[in-house]
Design an enzyme around this catalytic site. Structure first.
Site, PDB file in Angstrom:
ATOM      1  N   THR A  90      -0.533   2.182   5.633  1.00 29.82           N
ATOM      2  CA  THR A  90      -0.167   1.929   4.424  1.00 29.82           C
ATOM      3  C   THR A  90       0.407   0.640   4.056  1.00 29.82           C
ATOM      4  O   THR A  90       1.071   0.076   5.166  1.00 29.82           O
ATOM      5  CB  THR A  90       0.511   2.903   3.513  1.00 29.82           C
ATOM      6  OG1 THR A  90       1.986   3.183   4.087  1.00 29.82           O
ATOM      7  CG2 THR A  90      -0.058   4.551   3.599  1.00 29.82           C
ATOM      8  N   ASP A  91       0.388   0.252   2.987  1.00 28.41           N
ATOM      9  CA  ASP A  91       1.032  -1.182   2.683  1.00 28.41           C
ATOM     10  C   ASP A  91       2.547  -0.605   2.112  1.00 28.41           C
ATOM     11  O   ASP A  91       2.927   0.429   2.147  1.00 28.41           O
ATOM     12  CB  ASP A  91       0.500  -2.072   1.581  1.00 28.41           C
ATOM     13  CG  ASP A  91       0.188  -1.125   0.427  1.00 28.41           C
ATOM     14  OD1 ASP A  91       0.933  -0.288   0.056  1.00 28.41           O
ATOM     15  OD2 ASP A  91      -0.874  -1.648  -0.405  1.00 28.41           O
ATOM     16  N   MET A  92       3.176  -1.659   1.445  1.00 29.20           N
ATOM     17  CA  MET A  92       4.609  -1.322   0.908  1.00 29.20           C
ATOM     18  C   MET A  92       4.625  -0.307  -0.303  1.00 29.20           C
ATOM     19  O   MET A  92       5.661   0.286  -0.491  1.00 29.20           O
ATOM     20  CB  MET A  92       5.227  -2.551   0.664  1.00 29.20           C
ATOM     21  CG  MET A  92       5.587  -3.648   1.728  1.00 29.20           C
ATOM     22  SD  MET A  92       7.153  -3.414   2.517  1.00 29.20           S
ATOM     23  CE  MET A  92       8.296  -3.300   1.349  1.00 29.20           C
TER      24      MET A  92
END
Length: 135
Positions: free
Chosen positions: A14-16
């Site tokens: 995932t991203d942030m």
């Protein structure tokens, strides 16, 4: 018939914001294709030992919805066609809990010589093993 391979989304995917980073769908699709081959008795390492590699020639990907951290996914693989040195795959990623379609891809894989990187015909044995997944 389609081949199904389950995934869980981890932090590393995932991203942030906890959303699956777009390029990771390509990784999910790659793993599912590899597992389809493994399920029918074709090992990538064994092919490599025989001097044959599968390389991605073309990818068309469509992102429809977001998967999130901890989602369980199902990645489906079907073979659209097999010809000469090419296998054309159709793939879908779905959220397992509600069958929401998240991402689709059309992936063309080419069989090449490990030495020359030139296309080599798929063997009849390999075609026979994967034909049940052809639409």
């Amino acid at each position: 018939m389609s081949f199904e391979f389950p995934f869980r989304v981890y932090v590393e995917d995932t991203d942030m914001g906890g959303i699956v980073y777009y390029v990771n769908y390509l990784k999910f699709f790659e793993r599912a294709r590899t597992e389809l081959l493994r399920a029918v008795g074709i090992e990538q390492f064994g092919l490599q030992q025989q001097g044959v590699l599968f390389v991605v020639h073309d990818v068309q990907c469509r992102y429809l919805q977001s998967a999130k951290l901890d989602d369980e996914l199902i990645v489906e693989v079907e073979i659209q066609r097999i010809s000469g040195a090419r296998i054309c795959f159709s793939q879908r990623a779905l959220r397992a809990s509600d069958n929401t379609l998240l991402c689709t891809a059309e992936v063309v894989v080419v069989s090449v010589s490990a030495q020359t990187m030139k296309p080599v015909r798929l063997t009849s044995d390999l075609i026979e093993k994967i034909k049940d997944f052809t639409v």
